[in-house]
Motif scaffolding. Structure first.
Motif, short mmCIF file in Angstrom:
data_model
loop_
_atom_site.label_atom_id
_atom_site.label_comp_id
_atom_site.label_asym_id
_atom_site.label_seq_id
_atom_site.Cartn_x
_atom_site.Cartn_y
_atom_site.Cartn_z
N TYR A 1 -6.67 0.10 7.30
CA TYR A 1 -7.69 -0.09 8.35
C TYR A 1 -8.05 -1.57 8.46
N GLU A 2 -8.17 -2.22 7.30
CA GLU A 2 -8.49 -3.66 7.27
C GLU A 2 -7.35 -4.47 7.91
N MET A 3 -6.12 -4.07 7.63
CA MET A 3 -4.96 -4.77 8.23
C MET A 3 -4.96 -4.60 9.75
N LYS A 4 -5.32 -3.42 10.23
CA LYS A 4 -5.40 -3.20 11.68
C LYS A 4 -6.45 -4.14 12.28
N ARG A 5 -7.61 -4.22 11.62
CA ARG A 5 -8.70 -5.05 12.13
C ARG A 5 -8.28 -6.52 12.20
N ARG A 6 -7.54 -6.94 11.16
CA ARG A 6 -7.11 -8.35 11.10
C ARG A 6 -5.82 -8.61 11.89
N LYS A 7 -5.26 -7.54 12.50
CA LYS A 7 -3.98 -7.63 13.22
C LYS A 7 -2.83 -8.05 12.30
N ASP A 8 -2.94 -7.72 11.00
CA ASP A 8 -1.82 -7.88 10.07
C ASP A 8 -0.91 -6.68 10.23
N LYS A 9 0.36 -6.92 10.51
CA LYS A 9 1.28 -5.80 10.75
C LYS A 9 1.71 -5.13 9.45
N VAL A 10 1.80 -3.83 9.49
CA VAL A 10 2.25 -3.03 8.34
C VAL A 10 3.76 -2.80 8.46
N ALA A 11 4.50 -3.12 7.39
CA ALA A 11 5.95 -2.88 7.39
C ALA A 11 6.26 -1.72 6.45
N TRP A 12 6.89 -0.69 7.00
CA TRP A 12 7.28 0.43 6.14
C TRP A 12 8.67 0.92 6.49
N ILE A 13 9.30 1.55 5.51
CA ILE A 13 10.63 2.12 5.70
C ILE A 13 10.61 3.53 5.11
N THR A 14 11.67 4.27 5.38
CA THR A 14 11.86 5.51 4.66
C THR A 14 12.65 5.20 3.39
N ALA A 15 12.45 6.00 2.36
CA ALA A 15 13.29 5.94 1.16
C ALA A 15 13.33 7.36 0.63
N TYR A 16 14.42 7.69 -0.03
CA TYR A 16 14.60 9.06 -0.50
C TYR A 16 14.96 9.12 -1.97
N ASP A 17 15.21 7.94 -2.58
CA ASP A 17 15.69 7.95 -3.96
C ASP A 17 15.03 6.83 -4.77
N PHE A 18 15.24 6.91 -6.09
CA PHE A 18 14.63 5.97 -7.04
C PHE A 18 15.03 4.51 -6.77
N PRO A 19 16.35 4.20 -6.68
CA PRO A 19 16.69 2.78 -6.50
C PRO A 19 16.14 2.18 -5.21
N THR A 20 16.26 2.90 -4.11
CA THR A 20 15.78 2.36 -2.82
C THR A 20 14.28 2.13 -2.87
N ALA A 21 13.55 3.07 -3.47
CA ALA A 21 12.10 2.93 -3.58
C ALA A 21 11.75 1.71 -4.43
N SER A 22 12.49 1.53 -5.51
CA SER A 22 12.26 0.38 -6.38
C SER A 22 12.54 -0.94 -5.65
N PHE A 23 13.62 -0.99 -4.89
CA PHE A 23 13.94 -2.19 -4.10
C PHE A 23 12.83 -2.46 -3.07
N ALA A 24 12.33 -1.39 -2.45
CA ALA A 24 11.27 -1.55 -1.43
C ALA A 24 10.02 -2.14 -2.08
N GLU A 25 9.67 -1.60 -3.24
CA GLU A 25 8.48 -2.12 -3.93
C GLU A 25 8.68 -3.58 -4.35
N GLN A 26 9.86 -3.88 -4.87
CA GLN A 26 10.15 -5.27 -5.27
C GLN A 26 10.09 -6.23 -4.08
N ALA A 27 10.47 -5.72 -2.89
CA ALA A 27 10.47 -6.56 -1.68
C ALA A 27 9.07 -6.73 -1.11
N GLY A 28 8.11 -5.89 -1.55
CA GLY A 28 6.74 -5.98 -1.05
C GLY A 28 6.47 -5.11 0.17
#
Ligand SMILES: Nc1nc(=O)c2c([nH]1)NC[C@@H]1CN(c3ccc(C(=O)N[C@@H](CCC(=O)O)C(=O)O)cc3)CN21
Ligand SMILES: CC(C)C(=O)C(=O)O
Ligand SMILES: [Mg+2]
Length: 283
Positions: free
Chosen positions: A11-38
Motif C-alpha cells: 500500500y505504501e509503495m502504491k502511495r509513493r508510486k514505487d512499482k512492484v516487480a513480481w514473477i511466478t515461481a514454482y520450485d526451490f531454485p527459482t524462488a531462491s534466485f528471485a529472492e536473491q535478485a530482490g
C-alpha cells in the motif's frame, strides 16, 4: 538481508508510486534466485500446470499440486511475500470449500496471501476468505480457468462494452474485501482508469504501465516455456538454448569418452599392485 514485506508495504509503495516487480515461481531454485535478485513478491501460479507439468491449460491442476509447489517456493524464498494461486475447483464449489482450501495454503505452505479468479461472480468467495483473516488478491481480465467461456486465452476490455464489465468486476473485487487486484491482458487505457478508481493496489500481467506493478511468468521471461508466447511477454534470457546446448555437449562428451575425465573420478587409496592381487583372487 532485506526484511520480508507485508501487504502494508505494498500500500505504501502504491502511495509513493514505487512499482512492484513480481514473477511466478514454482520450485526451490527459482524462488531462491528471485529472492536473491530482490523480487518484491512471488506468485506460485496455477500456470505451473502449463509451465512445469506440461498440461495445455490450468484446469487439471489440483490443490495438492499447488501446495507442494508453494512449499518448495517458501523453502527457497523464506523472506519474500508469496501468493498461492487457488486452482480450478478449489473455490468455485462453495464458500466453505473456498475458505477451507485458502486455509490449507496458509497452514501447509506458509503463504502470505491467496489469489483467485473472477469478479462479481466470486464476490462471496472473496468475502468469506477475507473474513477468515486471509489476504485475498483478485484476478480479472483474461482468466485462464474460465477460458472456455471467454473463447480461449483472449485479451479483455478492448471494447467499451467489455471494459464496462471489467470496471464493474474491479469495483466488486475491492468491495468484497480483496486487498489487491491483478489485471491480465487488458488495454492500458482501461487499466489506468481501474488503477486510479480503486484504493487497493492494481497489478498488471499484460495490462500496461499504468498499474502499480508488473507480473510475468518466469518460464516466459526466461525463455523456458515453448508452447506459445503471449504478446505481453518480454524475454530476458533464453534458458532453453542454454540447456539444450549443455545437453548436446554432454551427449557428445559421453559418446566420445571426453567425460568423465581425471578431474571427475575418485583416486584409489591403496597401490595398483595391491588392487591387482585383489582382482586375481576373483578371476
Ligand atoms: N507460460 C504461460 N504464460 C502465461 O502468460 C500464461 C500461461 N502460461 N498460462 C495461463 C495463462 C494463459 N495466458 C495467455 C495465453 C495466451 C495468450 C495469447 O496468446 N494471446 C494472444 C492473443 C490474444 C487475443 O486473441 O486477444 C496474443 O497475441 O497475445 C495470452 C495469455 C496467460 N497465462
Ligand atoms: C497468469 C497468472 C496471472 C496466473 O494466474 C498464474 O501464473 O497462474
Ligand atoms: Mg493462475
Amino acid at each position: 538481508m532485506v526484511k520480508k514485506k507485508t501487504i502494508l508495504d505494498f500500500y505504501e509503495m502504491k502511495r509513493r508510486k514505487d512499482k512492484v516487480a513480481w514473477i511466478t515461481a514454482y520450485d526451490f531454485p527459482t524462488a531462491s534466485f528471485a529472492e536473491q535478485a530482490g523480487m518484491d513478491m512471488i506468485l506460485v501460479g496455477d500456470s505451473l500446470g502449463m509451465v512445469v507439468l506440461g498440461y495445455d491449460g490450468t484446469i487439471p491442476v489440483t490443490m495438492d499440486d499447488c501446495i507442494s509447489h508453494c512449499q518448495a517456493v517458501r523453502r527457497g524464498a523464506p523472506n519474500t511475500y508469496v501468493i498461492g494461486d487457488m486452482p480450478f475447483g478449489s473455490y468455485q464449489t462453495s464458500n466453505e470449500d473456498a475458505v477451507k482450501n485458502a486455509c490449507r495454503f496458509l497452514k501447509e505452505a506458509d503463504v502470505d496471501a491467496i489469489k483467485l479468479e473472477g469478479g462479481r461472480r466470486v464476490m462471496d468467495k472473496i468475502k468469506s476468505i477475507s473474513e477468515a483473516g486471509i489476504v485475498v488478491f483478485g484476478h480479472i481480465g483474461l482468466t485462464p480457468q474460465s477460458s472456455g467461456q471467454l473463447g480461449g486465452f483472449k485479451a479483455q476490455g478492448r471494447t467499451v462494452d467489455s471494459a464496462r464489465e471489467l470496471i464493474k468486476d474491479a469495483i466488486a473485487v475491492e468491495e468484497a474485501g480483496a486487498l489487491a487486484l491483478l489485471l491480465e491482458a487488458v488495454p492500458p487505457e482501461v487499466s489506468e482508469f481501474i488503477s486510479k478508481r480503486l484504493t487497493i493496489p492494481v497489478y498488471s500481467i499484460g495490462a500496461g504501465l499504468p498499474c502499480d506493478g508488473q507480473l510475468i511468468i518466469c518460464g516466459d521471461m526466461l525463455g523456458q516455456f515453448q508452447a506459445f508466447t503471449p504478446k505481453f511477454v518480454k524475454r530476458y534470457a533464453n534458458v532453453a538454448d542454454v540447456i539444450i546446448n549443455a545437453f548436446k555437449e554432454y551427449i557428445d562428451d559421453v559418446k566420445n569418452e571426453r567425460f568423465p575425465d581425471d578431474g571427475h573420478v575418485y583416486n584409489i587409496k591403496d597401490s595398483m599392485e595391491e588392487f591387482e592381487v585383489l582382482f586375481k583372487e576373483f578371476e
